[in-house]
Design a protein around this motif. Sequence first.
Motif, PDB file in Angstrom:
ATOM      1  N   PRO A  68       0.874  -1.171   0.000  1.00 51.29           N
ATOM      2  CA  PRO A  68       0.000   0.000   0.000  1.00 51.29           C
ATOM      3  C   PRO A  68       0.917   1.229   0.000  1.00 51.29           C
ATOM      4  CG  PRO A  68      -0.070  -1.156   2.137  1.00 51.29           C
ATOM      5  CD  PRO A  68       1.019  -1.781   1.333  1.00 51.29           C
ATOM      6  N   MET A  69       0.647   2.183  -0.862  1.00 54.37           N
ATOM      7  CA  MET A  69       1.623   3.273  -1.036  1.00 54.37           C
ATOM      8  C   MET A  69       0.979   4.652  -0.997  1.00 54.37           C
ATOM      9  SD  MET A  69       4.309   3.817  -4.207  1.00 54.37           S
ATOM     10  CE  MET A  69       5.529   2.630  -3.666  1.00 54.37           C
ATOM     11  N   MET A  70       1.403   5.439  -0.035  1.00 51.37           N
ATOM     12  CA  MET A  70       0.963   6.835   0.058  1.00 51.37           C
ATOM     13  C   MET A  70       2.019   7.738  -0.570  1.00 51.37           C
ATOM     14  SD  MET A  70      -1.186   9.088   1.595  1.00 51.37           S
ATOM     15  CE  MET A  70      -1.734   8.924   3.290  1.00 51.37           C
ATOM     16  N   ASN A  71       3.300   7.414  -0.327  1.00 50.91           N
ATOM     17  CA  ASN A  71       4.413   8.190  -0.868  1.00 50.91           C
ATOM     18  C   ASN A  71       5.372   7.258  -1.588  1.00 50.91           C
ATOM     19  OD1 ASN A  71       3.943   9.655   2.130  1.00 50.91           O
ATOM     20  ND2 ASN A  71       4.041  10.997   0.351  1.00 50.91           N
TER      21      ASN A  71
ATOM     22  N   GLU B 256       0.892  12.916  13.973  1.00 55.30           N
ATOM     23  CA  GLU B 256      -0.569  13.017  13.886  1.00 55.30           C
ATOM     24  C   GLU B 256      -1.203  11.628  13.703  1.00 55.30           C
ATOM     25  OE1 GLU B 256      -2.098  15.778  14.510  1.00 55.30           O
ATOM     26  OE2 GLU B 256      -4.118  14.983  14.112  1.00 55.30           O
ATOM     27  N   ARG B 257      -0.648  10.813  12.772  1.00 55.30           N
ATOM     28  CA  ARG B 257      -1.314   9.546  12.492  1.00 55.30           C
ATOM     29  C   ARG B 257      -1.127   8.540  13.614  1.00 55.30           C
ATOM     30  NH1 ARG B 257       3.225   8.999   8.695  1.00 55.30           N
ATOM     31  NH2 ARG B 257       4.366   7.121   9.273  1.00 55.30           N
ATOM     32  N   HIS B 258      -0.124   8.761  14.464  1.00 53.53           N
ATOM     33  CA  HIS B 258       0.080   7.836  15.571  1.00 53.53           C
ATOM     34  C   HIS B 258      -0.731   8.207  16.816  1.00 53.53           C
ATOM     35  CE1 HIS B 258       4.031   6.052  13.796  1.00 53.53           C
ATOM     36  NE2 HIS B 258       2.955   5.729  13.126  1.00 53.53           N
TER      37      HIS B 258
ATOM     38  N   ALA C   4      -9.738   4.615  12.914  1.00 54.12           N
ATOM     39  CA  ALA C   4     -10.188   4.896  11.544  1.00 54.12           C
ATOM     40  C   ALA C   4      -9.060   4.616  10.543  1.00 54.12           C
ATOM     41  CB  ALA C   4     -10.639   6.345  11.440  1.00 54.12           C
ATOM     42  N   ARG C   5      -7.851   5.004  10.901  1.00 53.47           N
ATOM     43  CA  ARG C   5      -6.712   4.802  10.003  1.00 53.47           C
ATOM     44  C   ARG C   5      -6.446   3.319   9.766  1.00 53.47           C
ATOM     45  NH1 ARG C   5      -2.655   6.759   8.061  1.00 53.47           N
ATOM     46  NH2 ARG C   5      -1.451   4.984   8.805  1.00 53.47           N
ATOM     47  N   ARG C   6      -6.411   2.579  10.870  1.00 52.19           N
ATOM     48  CA  ARG C   6      -6.090   1.148  10.732  1.00 52.19           C
ATOM     49  C   ARG C   6      -7.205   0.421   9.974  1.00 52.19           C
ATOM     50  NH1 ARG C   6      -2.538  -1.165  14.469  1.00 52.19           N
ATOM     51  NH2 ARG C   6      -2.690  -2.892  12.998  1.00 52.19           N
TER      52      ARG C   6
ATOM     53  N   ALA D 187      -9.150   1.760   7.636  1.00 50.62           N
ATOM     54  CA  ALA D 187      -9.000   2.134   6.221  1.00 50.62           C
ATOM     55  C   ALA D 187      -7.832   1.372   5.594  1.00 50.62           C
ATOM     56  CB  ALA D 187      -8.791   3.641   6.091  1.00 50.62           C
ATOM     57  N   MET D 188      -6.758   1.208   6.346  1.00 49.74           N
ATOM     58  CA  MET D 188      -5.607   0.447   5.836  1.00 49.74           C
ATOM     59  C   MET D 188      -5.989  -1.017   5.602  1.00 49.74           C
ATOM     60  SD  MET D 188      -3.099   2.356   5.202  1.00 49.74           S
ATOM     61  CE  MET D 188      -2.178   0.925   4.666  1.00 49.74           C
ATOM     62  N   GLY D 189      -6.845  -1.537   6.491  1.00 51.46           N
ATOM     63  CA  GLY D 189      -7.309  -2.911   6.315  1.00 51.46           C
ATOM     64  C   GLY D 189      -8.047  -3.068   4.990  1.00 51.46           C
TER      65      GLY D 189
ATOM     66  N   ASP E  61       5.777  -2.357   3.236  1.00 52.80           N
ATOM     67  CA  ASP E  61       5.318  -0.976   3.191  1.00 52.80           C
ATOM     68  C   ASP E  61       6.228  -0.121   2.316  1.00 52.80           C
ATOM     69  OD1 ASP E  61       3.063  -1.340   4.670  1.00 52.80           O
ATOM     70  OD2 ASP E  61       3.782  -0.320   6.482  1.00 52.80           O
ATOM     71  N   ALA E  62       5.644   0.950   1.793  1.00 52.77           N
ATOM     72  CA  ALA E  62       6.349   1.830   0.857  1.00 52.77           C
ATOM     73  C   ALA E  62       7.458   2.624   1.531  1.00 52.77           C
ATOM     74  CB  ALA E  62       5.346   2.780   0.220  1.00 52.77           C
ATOM     75  N   ASP E  63       7.484   2.618   2.869  1.00 50.59           N
ATOM     76  CA  ASP E  63       8.521   3.380   3.564  1.00 50.59           C
ATOM     77  C   ASP E  63       9.555   2.453   4.213  1.00 50.59           C
ATOM     78  OD1 ASP E  63       6.708   2.476   5.412  1.00 50.59           O
ATOM     79  OD2 ASP E  63       5.910   4.474   5.860  1.00 50.59           O
TER      80      ASP E  63
HETATM   81  P1  GDP Z   1       2.817   3.737   9.968  1.00 53.87           P
HETATM   82  O1  GDP Z   1       4.247   3.652   9.485  1.00 53.87           O
HETATM   83  O2  GDP Z   1       2.399   2.535  10.749  1.00 53.87           O
HETATM   84  O3  GDP Z   1       2.529   5.010  10.659  1.00 53.87           O
HETATM   85  O4  GDP Z   1       1.833   3.708   8.702  1.00 53.87           O
HETATM   86  P2  GDP Z   1       2.003   4.413   7.309  1.00 53.87           P
HETATM   87  O5  GDP Z   1       1.296   5.717   7.300  1.00 53.87           O
HETATM   88  O6  GDP Z   1       3.433   4.412   6.885  1.00 53.87           O
HETATM   89  O7  GDP Z   1       1.155   3.433   6.371  1.00 53.87           O
HETATM   90  C1  GDP Z   1       1.527   2.102   6.117  1.00 53.87           C
HETATM   91  C2  GDP Z   1       1.665   1.881   4.608  1.00 53.87           C
HETATM   92  O8  GDP Z   1       0.473   2.225   3.938  1.00 53.87           O
HETATM   93  C3  GDP Z   1       2.746   2.719   3.941  1.00 53.87           C
HETATM   94  O9  GDP Z   1       3.292   1.950   2.891  1.00 53.87           O
HETATM   95  C4  GDP Z   1       1.996   3.925   3.400  1.00 53.87           C
HETATM   96  O10 GDP Z   1       2.634   4.471   2.249  1.00 53.87           O
HETATM   97  C5  GDP Z   1       0.664   3.303   3.034  1.00 53.87           C
HETATM   98  N1  GDP Z   1      -0.509   4.183   3.215  1.00 53.87           N
HETATM   99  C6  GDP Z   1      -0.752   5.092   4.191  1.00 53.87           C
HETATM  100  N2  GDP Z   1      -1.969   5.641   4.058  1.00 53.87           N
HETATM  101  C7  GDP Z   1      -2.535   5.055   2.957  1.00 53.87           C
HETATM  102  C8  GDP Z   1      -3.805   5.202   2.291  1.00 53.87           C
HETATM  103  O11 GDP Z   1      -4.657   6.005   2.642  1.00 53.87           O
HETATM  104  N3  GDP Z   1      -4.006   4.396   1.205  1.00 53.87           N
HETATM  105  C9  GDP Z   1      -3.067   3.507   0.742  1.00 53.87           C
HETATM  106  N4  GDP Z   1      -3.373   2.761  -0.330  1.00 53.87           N
HETATM  107  N5  GDP Z   1      -1.876   3.364   1.342  1.00 53.87           N
HETATM  108  C10 GDP Z   1      -1.610   4.128   2.425  1.00 53.87           C
END
Ligand code: GDP
Length: 311
Positions: free
Chosen positions: A37-40, A115-117, A124-126, A128-130, A152-154
């Motif tokens: 899943p990739m946001m950035n 913010e997201r943590h 809601a975030r988790r 949506a990620m699901g 993950d993308a990061d």
């Molecule tokens: P954290 O590292 O646990 O805080 O979570 P991240 O924000 O890094 O999210 C986990 C993974 O999901 C990463 O690869 C993000 O790039 C990706 N991601 C985050 N938000 C979204 C979203 O709204 N949609 C999609 N498809 N991917 C997301």
Amino acid sequence: RADGHQAPPPVVHYHMNDLTTSDTSAERGERVLILTPMMNFYQGYWENLMKLQYPHEFISLGFILPKTSEGNAATVALQEAVAKTQSGPVDDRFASVTILRQDFDPPLQSQDEKERHKIENQKARREAMGRARNSLLFTTLGPSTSWVLWLDADIVETPTTLIEDLTRHDKPVLVPNCYQRFLNPETNEMDVRPYDYNSWMESDVGLELASNMGPDEILLEGYAELATYRSLLAWMASTDGIEYDPNRVVELDGVGGTALMVKADVHRDGAMFPAFPFYHMVETEGFAKMAKRLGYTCWGLPDYFVYHYNE
Ligand code: GDP
Ligand code: MN
């Protein structure tokens, strides 16, 4: 054929009983699906992916990106990287690449790490990620997939032998320890610290907290206001007293998804990432619970590390 008509497409048979998941995955040509899943889009993620030693011809890639301005920019950058790799040297090319855009709304607000943590934003975030992970999984899992590697993308640094190293253990679900490099202000030198707290062994306190919760409430890990006393994989890495052993495995009850190796059959049996409270857990932790309810075991590698990008 002489009459110019094309033969009807043949029926394709897949012998699913012959599909192996073994400790010699590369030698057997077992197919691995890497899902992100990739946001950035981070160049470091792509470069790390490119360096994976596992034969790229056995690796398929799948991505899902949100329809936000950030997601749009990431899609452009990702498509550029894909086009370059898939037209480059044959050995670098992956078997296939699928890019999905997430169309369910409301899209997640873009949030920085702090913010997201925040605990009030997590449910809601988790959830949506699901949904994003499920949507990606159910559209890309094929009949010849042996393993699914969630990445993950990061995640910008892993051993180049990540796939071989994780599959070698032959576990249904296996998670490495996810750390982060940072500049330690005390020593002014680069240092490491735990990043992902979602991999853990359940505790009596955790069970007790869950038993007193309403049906829609969830337990989250890594928050002082919700002390669970679970044993976290993050803190099981070898210290001065314990010998470093990257092959050491521990059994877990919850897993994180920053890097996570799953036998495709676990998903085929129905284990996914609940976007609703499942035993008071959601997403990857809910997935671990679901895998366990299906009769599988989940494992972690305390001394085997992957590294999360530092914002
Ligand atoms: P954290 O590292 O646990 O805080 O979570 P991240 O924000 O890094 O999210 C986990 C993974 O999901 C990463 O690869 C993000 O790039 C990706 N991601 C985050 N938000 C979204 C979203 O709204 N949609 C999609 N498809 N991917 C997301
Ligand atoms: Mn992350």
